[in-house]
Design an enzyme around this catalytic site. Structure first.
Site, PDB file in Angstrom:
ATOM      1  N   LYS A 186       0.855  -1.187   0.000  1.00  0.00           N
ATOM      2  CA  LYS A 186       0.000   0.000   0.000  1.00  0.00           C
ATOM      3  C   LYS A 186       0.895   1.242   0.000  1.00  0.00           C
ATOM      4  CE  LYS A 186      -2.316   3.334   2.380  1.00  0.00           C
ATOM      5  NZ  LYS A 186      -1.617   4.187   1.469  1.00  0.00           N
ATOM      6  N   GLU A 261       9.723   1.083  10.443  1.00  0.00           N
ATOM      7  CA  GLU A 261      10.746   2.115  10.187  1.00  0.00           C
ATOM      8  C   GLU A 261      10.040   3.443  10.383  1.00  0.00           C
ATOM      9  OE1 GLU A 261      13.883   1.689   9.541  1.00  0.00           O
ATOM     10  OE2 GLU A 261      14.039  -0.388   8.906  1.00  0.00           O
ATOM     11  N   CYS A 295      13.562  10.619   6.861  1.00  0.00           N
ATOM     12  CA  CYS A 295      13.576  10.230   8.268  1.00  0.00           C
ATOM     13  C   CYS A 295      14.978  10.333   8.869  1.00  0.00           C
ATOM     14  CB  CYS A 295      13.080   8.802   8.402  1.00  0.00           C
ATOM     15  SG  CYS A 295      13.965   7.709   7.288  1.00  0.00           S
ATOM     16  N   GLU A 392      10.361  16.033  14.618  1.00  0.00           N
ATOM     17  CA  GLU A 392      10.846  16.086  13.236  1.00  0.00           C
ATOM     18  C   GLU A 392      10.214  17.267  12.519  1.00  0.00           C
ATOM     19  OE1 GLU A 392       9.349  12.417  11.623  1.00  0.00           O
ATOM     20  OE2 GLU A 392      11.249  11.979  10.704  1.00  0.00           O
TER      21      GLU A 392
END
Ligand code: NAP
Length: 492
Positions: A186, A261, A295, A392
């Protein structure tokens, strides 16, 4: 093949995937479709089908059926299919790169680089397929033999983000297929076209229908179908920590193997003894790749007081030279952010920092190009309690924080729930070891800002994730260990 060819393949692929993998959908006409936009211009590039739980269940059934035959092929046969897929990805490198730039926005050179990087996972795992070794354990009784077999876990559900539309898929599908698993992928709603093109190329490579399935559309419905199905034995996810936690909880119902992850909050530590040029170039690469939307992007630049002013000055000059624009533009190295929400998040973080005393050395506002372009930004006088240090930012903003001692730098670096990537710049060998070992992170770059490669294990600790992707360790995520005890065959 031209770009329109790749795009056409993506659509033909999407139809073929339905037609060949989902028998009940031979004449499938989606009730709903979703627009895919070019983030640099806002243009609608394509409409793709919007799927949900029913289509996902069909895709799971097709993957489950295909598992029977795919898992029984020899490793060499699976390896051949993967190798051919790699060759096709490389043969269409330029066009796939263009498709990535079109739907994701990253500069074309970076996008073509992603195809190279992404394809290498398929090449690497084509080779690794042949090395799934078991073991023989010395027996505890003379008439027994003890074996360890490694077997594919089964159907894997792979959910991927938009920031690497190809590589986050190949990093999962490569090892899964090498082990004998089949997959339901997906992709993100923002970048489905690259996924469809890659799946079509897998079919063209001779990987049988049903082995690689793509579903896109309503994320919670698709996620729910994958999580609740007892036929799906593995969930592999790359994306935000918040969604990762939901998936982990959801997978508990059927006790699936899970690898995650997730997000990072990477520190980039520049010590007084660093080479200034190396540190500036390394920090630039670690921070501004994909306009700060990775990331492993440096989220906090921690600079020792003795080199702080010099670094801030040289770094700001380097950042000023970064050309912003449409990813197809000549010399452009900074594309748009993925969407308005991402732009607003960056704005909020910068406003928060400035309101608490940070100083804008460069940028600090939307770019005059409009859309979701943001000026490459450098902030100084940043403190640990500011949002930009805590979370982040996922944008082109480099916050500079000052530290005095190595102990303080390590404390600041580890003072977060995240633990994906960290970078250090120093010329002191002992410090290199000391700090690398003290950092609570899954990846450490020393005097280097770009460290990802298919041959090394990639993954986080703490709330940045579970498991590893890439390298020989990436195979373990798709294998079960079976112990076989062979009794005395001659016993009466
Ligand atoms: P995201 O919002 O978590 O989305 C990731 C994927 O999950 C997308 O395909 C999304 O679908 C899907 N999703 C969202 N809600 C879901 C649900 N309830 N059930 C099932 N699937 C669901 O993350 P993102 O914004 O795309 O990506 C950015 C994040 O990914 C950042 O935090 C970044 O650090 C992280 N990331 C981590 C790594 C790593 O290797 N550690 C690599 C790259 C990115 P839709 O897009 O269709 O909504």
């Amino acid at each position: 093949m031209t770009l329109s060819g790749v795009a056409r393949v993506a659509f033909v692929g999407s139809r073929r995937i339905f037609a060949s993998h989902l028998p009940s959908m031979q004449s499938y006409t989606p009730a709903f479709s979703r627009q895919v936009h070019n983030p640099a211009t806002g243009e609608v590039i394509a409409n793709v089908s919007c799927m949900g739980g029913k289509e996902t269940k069909d895709a799971i059934s097709s993957a489950f059926d295909a598992f029977n035959s795919w898992s029984k092929l020899t490793a060499a046969e699976r390896s051949k299919g993967l190798r051919k897929w790699y060759d096709l990805l490389m043969a269409h490198k330029e066009e796939l790169g263009q498709l990535i730039t079109l739907e994701q926005g990253k500069p074309l050179k970076e996008a073509v680089g992603e195809v190279d990087y992404g394809a290498k996972f398929i090449e690497f795992y084509a080779e690794e397929a042949k090395r799934v070794y078991g073991e023989i354990i010395p027996a505890t009784l003379p008439d027994r033999r003890l074996f360890v077999l490694k077997q594919p876990v089964g159907v894997a559900g792979a959910i991927t983000p938009w920031n690497f539309p190809l590589a986050m898929i190949t990093r999962k599908v490569g090892p899964a297929l090498a082990c004998g698993c089949t997959v339901v992928v997906k992709p993100s709603e923002f970048t489905p076209l690259t996924a469809l093109a890659a799946a079509e190329l897998a079919l063209q490579a001779g990987i049988p229908p049903g082995v690689v399935n793509v579903v896109m559309g309503n994320a919670p419905d698709i996620g729910d179908a994958l999580l609740t199905s007892p036929q799906v034995r593995k969930i592999t996810f790359t994306g935000s920590t918040a969604v990762g936690k939901k998936l982990m909880a959801g997978a508990a119902g059927t006790v699936k193997k899970v690898s995650l992850e997730l997000g990072g909050n990477a520190p980039c530590i520049v010590f007084d003894d660093a080479d200034l040029n190396v540190a500036v170039n390394g920090a630039l690469a670690a921070k501004f790749r994909n306009s700060g939307q990775t990331c492993v992007c440096a989220n906090r630049v921690l600079v020792q007081e003795g080199i702080y002013e010099k670094f801030a000055d040289a770094f700001s000059k380097a950042v000023k030279n970064l050309k912003v624009g449409d990813g197809f533009g000549e010399g452009v190295v900074q594309g748009p952010l993925i969407n308005k929400a991402a732009l607003e998040k960056v704005e909020t973080f910068v406003e928060d920092a400035v309101s608490k005393g940070a100083k804008v050395l460069l940028g600090g506002r939307r770019h005059s190009l409009g859309m979701t372009f943001y000026e490459p930004t450098v902030l100084s006088n940043v403190k640990s309690e500011m949002l930009v240090s805590r979370e982040e930012v996922f944008g082109p903003v480099a916050p500079l924080l000052c530290f005095k001692t190595e102990e303080e730098a390590i404390h600041m670096a580890n003072d977060t729930n995240a633990g994906l990537a960290a970078y250090i710049f120093t010329n002191n060998l002992q410090r290199t070891w000391r700090v690398s070992e003290a950092l609570e992170y899954g990846l450490v770059g020393v005097n280097e800002g770009l460290i990802s490669t298919e041959v090394a294990p990639f993954g986080g600790v703490k709330q940045s994730g579970l498991g590893r992707e890439g390298s020989k360790y990436g195979m373990d995520e798709f294998l079960e260990i079976k112990y076989v005890c062979l009794g005395d065959m001659n016993r009466k």
